[in-house]
Design a protein around this motif. Structure first.
Motif, PDB file in Angstrom:
ATOM      1  N   ASP A  92       0.799  -1.225   0.000  1.00  0.00           N
ATOM      2  CA  ASP A  92       0.000   0.000   0.000  1.00  0.00           C
ATOM      3  C   ASP A  92       0.834   1.278   0.000  1.00  0.00           C
ATOM      4  O   ASP A  92       0.741   2.102  -0.905  1.00  0.00           O
ATOM      5  CB  ASP A  92      -0.995  -0.001   1.165  1.00  0.00           C
ATOM      6  CG  ASP A  92      -0.349  -0.314   2.515  1.00  0.00           C
ATOM      7  OD1 ASP A  92       0.896  -0.443   2.596  1.00  0.00           O
ATOM      8  OD2 ASP A  92      -1.087  -0.438   3.506  1.00  0.00           O
ATOM      9  N   LEU A  93       1.688   1.454   1.016  1.00  0.00           N
ATOM     10  CA  LEU A  93       2.429   2.701   1.186  1.00  0.00           C
ATOM     11  C   LEU A  93       3.928   2.472   0.999  1.00  0.00           C
ATOM     12  O   LEU A  93       4.442   1.389   1.321  1.00  0.00           O
ATOM     13  CB  LEU A  93       2.171   3.280   2.581  1.00  0.00           C
ATOM     14  CG  LEU A  93       0.715   3.656   2.888  1.00  0.00           C
ATOM     15  CD1 LEU A  93       0.565   4.030   4.362  1.00  0.00           C
ATOM     16  CD2 LEU A  93       0.251   4.808   2.008  1.00  0.00           C
ATOM     17  N   THR A  94       4.613   3.495   0.546  1.00  0.00           N
ATOM     18  CA  THR A  94       6.064   3.377   0.336  1.00  0.00           C
ATOM     19  C   THR A  94       6.781   3.008   1.631  1.00  0.00           C
ATOM     20  O   THR A  94       7.756   2.251   1.603  1.00  0.00           O
ATOM     21  CB  THR A  94       6.644   4.692  -0.197  1.00  0.00           C
ATOM     22  OG1 THR A  94       6.377   5.745   0.746  1.00  0.00           O
ATOM     23  CG2 THR A  94       6.060   5.043  -1.551  1.00  0.00           C
ATOM     24  N   ILE A  95       6.295   3.519   2.767  1.00  0.00           N
ATOM     25  CA  ILE A  95       6.971   3.223   4.038  1.00  0.00           C
ATOM     26  C   ILE A  95       6.760   1.777   4.467  1.00  0.00           C
ATOM     27  O   ILE A  95       7.440   1.290   5.375  1.00  0.00           O
ATOM     28  CB  ILE A  95       6.533   4.190   5.159  1.00  0.00           C
ATOM     29  CG1 ILE A  95       5.037   4.025   5.498  1.00  0.00           C
ATOM     30  CG2 ILE A  95       6.855   5.626   4.802  1.00  0.00           C
ATOM     31  CD1 ILE A  95       4.609   4.748   6.757  1.00  0.00           C
ATOM     32  N   ASN A  96       5.810   1.083   3.805  1.00  0.00           N
ATOM     33  CA  ASN A  96       5.578  -0.338   4.071  1.00  0.00           C
ATOM     34  C   ASN A  96       6.149  -1.213   2.965  1.00  0.00           C
ATOM     35  O   ASN A  96       5.950  -2.431   2.980  1.00  0.00           O
ATOM     36  CB  ASN A  96       4.075  -0.614   4.207  1.00  0.00           C
ATOM     37  CG  ASN A  96       3.458   0.096   5.391  1.00  0.00           C
ATOM     38  OD1 ASN A  96       4.126   0.339   6.400  1.00  0.00           O
ATOM     39  ND2 ASN A  96       2.186   0.436   5.294  1.00  0.00           N
ATOM     40  N   ALA A  97       6.836  -0.608   2.003  1.00  0.00           N
ATOM     41  CA  ALA A  97       7.340  -1.356   0.851  1.00  0.00           C
ATOM     42  C   ALA A  97       8.863  -1.418   0.846  1.00  0.00           C
ATOM     43  O   ALA A  97       9.505  -1.312  -0.187  1.00  0.00           O
ATOM     44  CB  ALA A  97       6.826  -0.722  -0.439  1.00  0.00           C
ATOM     45  N   MET A  98       9.434  -1.552   2.047  1.00  0.00           N
ATOM     46  CA  MET A  98      10.885  -1.712   2.170  1.00  0.00           C
ATOM     47  C   MET A  98      11.185  -3.105   2.712  1.00  0.00           C
ATOM     48  O   MET A  98      10.356  -3.719   3.383  1.00  0.00           O
ATOM     49  CB  MET A  98      11.447  -0.650   3.135  1.00  0.00           C
ATOM     50  CG  MET A  98      11.271   0.777   2.648  1.00  0.00           C
ATOM     51  SD  MET A  98      11.958   1.993   3.810  1.00  0.00           S
ATOM     52  CE  MET A  98      10.693   1.984   5.095  1.00  0.00           C
ATOM     53  N   ALA A  99      12.392  -3.579   2.397  1.00  0.00           N
ATOM     54  CA  ALA A  99      12.815  -4.904   2.871  1.00  0.00           C
ATOM     55  C   ALA A  99      14.271  -4.827   3.301  1.00  0.00           C
ATOM     56  O   ALA A  99      15.018  -3.947   2.861  1.00  0.00           O
ATOM     57  CB  ALA A  99      12.639  -5.943   1.765  1.00  0.00           C
ATOM     58  N   GLU A 100      14.659  -5.753   4.172  1.00  0.00           N
ATOM     59  CA  GLU A 100      16.077  -5.826   4.539  1.00  0.00           C
ATOM     60  C   GLU A 100      16.476  -7.281   4.740  1.00  0.00           C
ATOM     61  O   GLU A 100      15.665  -8.125   5.160  1.00  0.00           O
ATOM     62  CB  GLU A 100      16.375  -4.984   5.788  1.00  0.00           C
ATOM     63  CG  GLU A 100      15.642  -5.381   7.036  1.00  0.00           C
ATOM     64  CD  GLU A 100      15.939  -4.439   8.213  1.00  0.00           C
ATOM     65  OE1 GLU A 100      16.276  -3.269   7.974  1.00  0.00           O
ATOM     66  OE2 GLU A 100      15.820  -4.901   9.358  1.00  0.00           O
ATOM     67  N   ASP A 101      17.736  -7.562   4.406  1.00  0.00           N
ATOM     68  CA  ASP A 101      18.229  -8.929   4.568  1.00  0.00           C
ATOM     69  C   ASP A 101      18.761  -9.120   5.980  1.00  0.00           C
ATOM     70  O   ASP A 101      18.626  -8.238   6.838  1.00  0.00           O
ATOM     71  CB  ASP A 101      19.291  -9.248   3.507  1.00  0.00           C
ATOM     72  CG  ASP A 101      20.508  -8.323   3.606  1.00  0.00           C
ATOM     73  OD1 ASP A 101      20.703  -7.693   4.676  1.00  0.00           O
ATOM     74  OD2 ASP A 101      21.274  -8.234   2.614  1.00  0.00           O
TER      75      ASP A 101
END
Length: 407
Positions: A92-101
C-alpha cells in the motif's frame, strides 16, 4: 532461496519504534522447498507458511492482479521467478514497501525511507486504488503516526477520494471494516482517523451518521467549540489521552448522533437528541457487526450521558432507574465505563479539557450506596419472589435518599 524482513518491522525499526510483529518474504522458492524445510502452510489464497521454530509468517514473493470487487477481489501469482521489487510494488504505502536482509541491508525501490524522513504517507503505485480497504488502512496509519508529524500525501488522498466516490467501499465486509476501525480507535490520535476519512469523502459513505454532525451547532454556553463534529473528535481525543478501552472510545464516537437529526430551525438546541440518536447508533452497530460489549455501551451512553452530567440534580428514583438500566449490581464495570465516557464528553469541550468532573465520584458513591443494601434481612422477614424484588428496590431507594442528603 533468499529471505527478507518486510513491511512494518522495517518501517518501525527505521523510525526507532518497538518492533512487535515481523513478516518475512521468501524470494526464489517453491511451496515444495518450504515444506521440505519444515514450514507449515497456513495461506488459503496464496502461499504463507509458519516457521517451524519461531512461528512467524513467511510468504512466498507474489504478484497480484485485480479480478473482482472489494478487498478480496484479487488473483495472486507466486513463483520462484517473482522478484523482491515485484512483491514490494503491490504493497500500500512506500513506508511499508521496504525490505532488509539478515545484514540489515535495505532494499527500498519506491523511496520509503525518503517518505519516512518527509513524514509522508504515500501510495506505492496506482494499483493502490484497486483495494478499498487501503482507505481505512491509510487513515489508521495517519492516526498512529500523527504524533510524529505524518500526513497523507495529497496525491494519495486524491486516490482515496476516487475510491470513496466509486462503489468499492460498499464491497468491504463488516468484519474487515470493523477490524480496521477498532484498531484505529485504539491509536494515540484516533480523531485523526475520522478526520482523514472525512477529508477523502469516505466518512459519509461508511458512517454518514457521524459525517452529518459536522456543521451542526451547539449552544456556546455549554459547548465553546460549537460544532458537534468538532466536539465528537475532541471527545475521542480525550478518550485516547486518558487511555480508555475500545468500548468507551466507540461510545464516545457515537454518543451525539441524535444531534445530526435536529431540524435547522431548532439549532443550536437539541431536544431529546439522546433518544433520537438510538436508532442511528443501532444502525452503525449493525452495519459493522460490532462486538456486543461495544454495542451495548454505545447505546447506553447515547441514551443516558446527559443523566451523567446532571447526576447531582437527579431524584433518588431517577438515580435508581439509571443504576438498574446498567444492571450495575451484576455488571459494575459497565457502569464504570459509562462514567468514563461521560467524563470524556465533558472534557471534550474547548478550554474545559482539564476541568474536574465531580459527577464521576457522585455516581460511584450512588452505586455503592445502592449496592450495599443487604438482602439477607429481607429474606429473614419472609420476602420472596416479586415481593422480595420490590422490597430490595424500596431499600435501595431509601439508601439513595440518604446518600443524596449527605452528599
Amino acid at each position: 532461496m533468499r529471505i527478507y524482513k518486510v513491511g512494518g518491522a522495517v518501517r518501525d525499526r527505521l523510525l526507532g519504534k518497538p518492533v512487535t510483529d515481523i513478516d518475512w518474504v521468501v524470494v526464489g522458492a517453491t511451496t515444495e522447498e518450504m515444506l521440505a524445510k519444515g514450514f507449515r502452510p497456513v495461506g488459503v489464497d496464496f502461499p504463507v507458511f509458519l516457521h517451524p521454530k519461531s512461528g512467524e509468517e513467511y510468504a512466498l514473493a507474489r504478484t497480484e492482479r485485480k479480478s473482482g470487487r472489494g478487498y478480496g477481489g484479487f488473483t495472486f501469482h507466486a513463483s520462484p521467478e517473482v522478484t523482491l521489487e515485484e512483491d514490494l510494488i503491490r504493497r500500500d504505502l512506500t513506508i511499508n514497501a521496504m525490505a532488509e536482509d539478515d545484514q540489515q541491508n535495505l532494499t527500498d525501490p519506491y523511496h520509503g525511507q525518503r517518505d519516512l524522513e518527509a513524514r509522508l504517507l504515500r501510495h506505492v503505485s496506482p494499483a493502490f486504488a484497486e483495494d478499498p480497504l487501503r482507505v481505512l488502512r491509510v487513515a489508521r496509519f495517519a492516526a498512529r503516526y500523527a504524533t510524529l508529524g505524518f500526513t497523507v500525501a495529497p496525491e494519495t488522498l486524491e486516490l482515496m477520494r476516487q475510491l470513496s466516490e466509486s462503489d468499492e467501499l460498499e464491497a468491504l465486509t463488516p468484519e474487515r471494516s470493523w477490524k480496521e476501525i477498532s484498531r484505529a480507535l485504539m491509536e494515540d490520535q484516533p480523531q485523526v482517523f475520522v478526520e482523514v476519512l472525512r477529508a477523502c469523502g469516505a466518512l459519509k459513505v461508511l458512517m454518514p451518521e457521524v459525517d452529518a454532525l459536522f456543521g451542526v451547532p451547539q449552544p456556546p454556553t455549554h459547548h465553546p467549540e460549537i460544532d458537534t463534529g468538532a466536539h465528537t473528535l475532541s471527545v475521542l481525543q480525550q478518550a485516547a489521552i486518558h487511555k480508555q478501552p475500545l468500548t468507551v472510545r466507540w461510545a464516545c464516537l457515537l454518543h451525539d448522533l441524535g444531534k445530526g437529526l435536529t431540524p435547522e430551525q431548532e439549532w443550536p438546541r437539541h431536544i431529546a437528541h439522546e433518544l433520537k440518536g438510538l436508532k442511528l447508533i443501532k444502525a452503525v452497530n449493525e452495519r459493522f457487526k460490532v462486538p456486543r460489549d461495544c454495542q451495548e455501551l454505545a447505546l447506553l451512553v447515547g441514551e443516558y450521558h446527559t443523566h451523567g452530567h446532571r447526576a447531582h440534580e437527579l431524584k433518588p428514583s431517577t438515580l435508581l432507574e439509571l443504576l438498574q438500566s446498567f444492571d450495575v449490581f451484576r455488571r459494575p464495570q459497565r457502569f464504570e465505563e459509562f462514567i468514563a465516557a461521560c467524563e470524556m464528553d465533558a472534557r471534550g469541550r474547548k478550554g474545559l479539557e482539564e476541568k474536574s468532573y465531580p459527577q464521576a465520584d457522585y455516581l460511584r458513591g450512588a452505586a455503592t450506596a445502592a449496592r450495599n443494601v443487604a438482602v439477607q434481612p429481607l429474606l429473614e422477614q419472609g420476602f420472596k419472589g416479586p415481593e422480595l424484588g420490590e422490597a430490595i428496590k424500596r431499600e435501595r431507594l431509601k439508601a439513595l435518599k440518604i446518600y443524596k442528603e449527605k452528599a
